[in-house]
Write an enzyme that holds these catalytic residues in place. Structure first.
Site, PDB file in Angstrom:
ATOM      1  CB  SER A  25      -0.896  -0.003   1.229  1.00  7.62           C
ATOM      2  OG  SER A  25      -0.064   0.041   2.366  1.00  7.62           O
ATOM      3  CE  LYS A  26      -1.419   5.639  -4.267  1.00  8.84           C
ATOM      4  NZ  LYS A  26      -2.741   5.983  -4.636  1.00  8.84           N
ATOM      5  NE  ARG A  27      -2.448   3.075   4.997  1.00  8.76           N
ATOM      6  CZ  ARG A  27      -2.579   1.834   5.425  1.00  8.76           C
ATOM      7  NH1 ARG A  27      -1.984   1.440   6.519  1.00  8.76           N
ATOM      8  NH2 ARG A  27      -3.325   0.974   4.757  1.00  8.76           N
TER       9      ARG A  27
END
Ligand code: GLU
Length: 480
Positions: free
Chosen positions: A255-257
């Site tokens: 994920s982007k996080r």
């Protein structure tokens, strides 16, 4: 329907393309090429609120930068266009009329407030929120009158009751859903735009897509699509839902996080597109006798969707870094020079590039490592002088430096062989400890413990700068 294989990628211009999408795109591309079919690029831009400026261009650019291309789509044309959904609104409106006429869809006039109230009640009663079918039983005449009176409406799918929906997924076999768990979802929004579900089915059908390979996050949408194909009376294409990547540590969906996940960001960080593609090829591919390093042509020959694992795999950065190194080492110096240009710092003396590249090619994990691996070839270096004193007294090191300076100063030719012969001779004559002397010299010349071979490095750095740095080392030691 033609018997040609037709695959597609249908990205939405809502942000940068994820590496997972690029990996899926590669599979669609390879499958079409394998069977001399067509790979179609379609832009799904029906969600205008989430669209980012320049998104449509960016999609095309990143695909090309990865060295891939499409047979039909934006900028290419084709017999099934337009390939941008916002240019196809009339088609969706025409097709949805068919569903209304055949009682497979209905007008819904429920206001936002009513829908919110229903949802609230359902949540309070701890049931899964869904449309309560309020408008499902309006007669066609009633609906028509209200539409003509100018009331705002959406069109919903009339999901049949008590029906099992079955489809086959090439990775998972038969998948079953029960229609009673499926909402009467919106097909056409009040602004005349289709929802994803309606547009995707109409387009895949009209564009004669034979195989839909997409991320597994769409698996729960597929029964809705199957219902739509049935409602239209159309043949259902073949599906393959491809597992998402997990984070490099194997925990959770990538994920982007947890870092940069866009396909373009990897190129910007110095990964070669061919290494990325090779990485996508082998990740999650369950064929046991497969070679890890393979070309796109080999992949196209070998690829079968049924050989893909249905389990998610971690985005193994160790493997990616290894592959990137393999591909960097395969490049000729001219190719490497060309590819590495965007990563060469402005201060780097460009006339040294061709001399430096052979010294670092082996050690580059990504092209972006250039800056770090070459900083001592130009500019100033700094280090703590005590590192020069490993296994030696200051007196000895000062003497070694002075004698090396005299030796080098007297040299008329400055090439690797001459430097090497002279320095080795000095070391042997004086019987200095090899490890100690060469490491001290390396540190004095570069400020680093690990560098490309010392004599080549000295040659590229140049006589004047090498002498300056040896003087700098002497000064530092004399100050201690
Ligand atoms: N527009 C969808 C997306 O952005 C396409 C999903 C599909 O392939 O059906 O991923």
């Amino acid at each position: 329907m033609s018997n040609q294989i037709r695959t597609r990628m249908a990205p939405s211009p809502t942000g940068e393309m994820h590496v997972g999408s690029m990996a899926t795109l590669l599979k669609n591309y390879a499958y079409a090429k394998k069977y001399s079919g067509q790979f179609i690029l379609r832009i799904e831009d029906t969600d205008k609120e989430r669209e980012v400026p320049g998104g449509v261009q960016a999609i095309q650019e990143v695909i090309r930068r990865y060295g891939l291309d499409w047979d039909e789509g934006p900028g290419k044309g084709g017999d099934y266009g337009p390939y941008i959904q916002s240019e196809r609104l009339a088609i969706y409106q025409r097709e949805v009329q068919q569903l209304l006429d055949n009682d497979k869809a209905y007008y819904c006039f429920c206001s936002k407030e009513r829908l919110a109230a229903v949802k609230e009640q359902q949540l309070a009663a701890k049931v899964a929120p869904r449309y309560d079918g309020h408008c499902r039983h309006l007669t066609q005449d009633e609906a028509k009158t209200r539409v003509e009176a100018g009331e705002s409406y959406v069109i919903r799918l009339k999901v049949p009751e008590n029906q099992e929906i079955v489809f086959t997924d090439l990775l998972r076999g038969e998948i079953r859903f029960h229609s009673n768990l499926i909402d009467d979802q919106v097909l056409l929004k009040s602004d005349g735009y289709p929802t994803y579900h309606l547009a995707v089915v109409i387009d895949d059908h009209l564009m004669e897509i034979t195989h839909i390979m997409r991320g597994e996050e769409w698996i729960s949408s597929t029964p809705k699509h199957v219902l739509l194909y049935q409602a239209f009376g159309w043949e259902v294409p073949t599906f393959a839902h491809i597992p998402v990547f997990l984070n490099p540590d194997g925990k959770g969906k990538m994920s982007k996080r947890k870092g940069m996940v866009s396909a373009i960001s990897f190129l910007e960080r110095g990964y070669l597109p061919e290494a990325m593609l090779n990485f996508f090829m082998i990740l999650g591919w369950a064929k046991s006798d497969q070679e890890e390093v393979m070309s796109l042509q080999e992949y196209i020959r070998e690829f079968e969707p049924s050989d893909l694992s249905s389990n998610s795999v971690a985005f193994d950065l160790v493997k990616l870094n290894w592959l990137n190194g393999v591909y960097i080492r395969k490049l000729s110096l001219e190719e490497l020079a060309d590819r590495i240009k965007p990563f060469v710092p402005a201060a780097f003396p460009s006339q040294k590039l061709m001399a430096v590249l052979p010294l670092i090619q082996e050690r580059l994990v990504t092209l972006a490592d250039f800056a770090d691996l070459t900083k001592f070839f130009y500019g100033t270096i700094s280090y703590d002088a005590t590192v020069l004193l490993k296994k030696a007294t200051p007196e000895l090191v000062i003497m070694q430096l002075q004698q090396t300076v005299s030796l080098l100063q007297a040299m008329n030719t400055w090439d690797t062989a001459t430097i090497e012969t002279a320095i080795r001779q000095l070391q042997e004559e004086k019987d200095w400890h090899k490890g100690q002397y060469f490491m001290m010299l390396r540190l004095a010349v570069t400020g680093e413990k690990a560098t490309p071979p010392l004599f080549e490095t000295m040659q590229v750095i140049g006589k004047d700068v090498v002498l300056e740095r040896l003087q700098q080392a002497l000064t530092l030691l004399q100050k201690l």
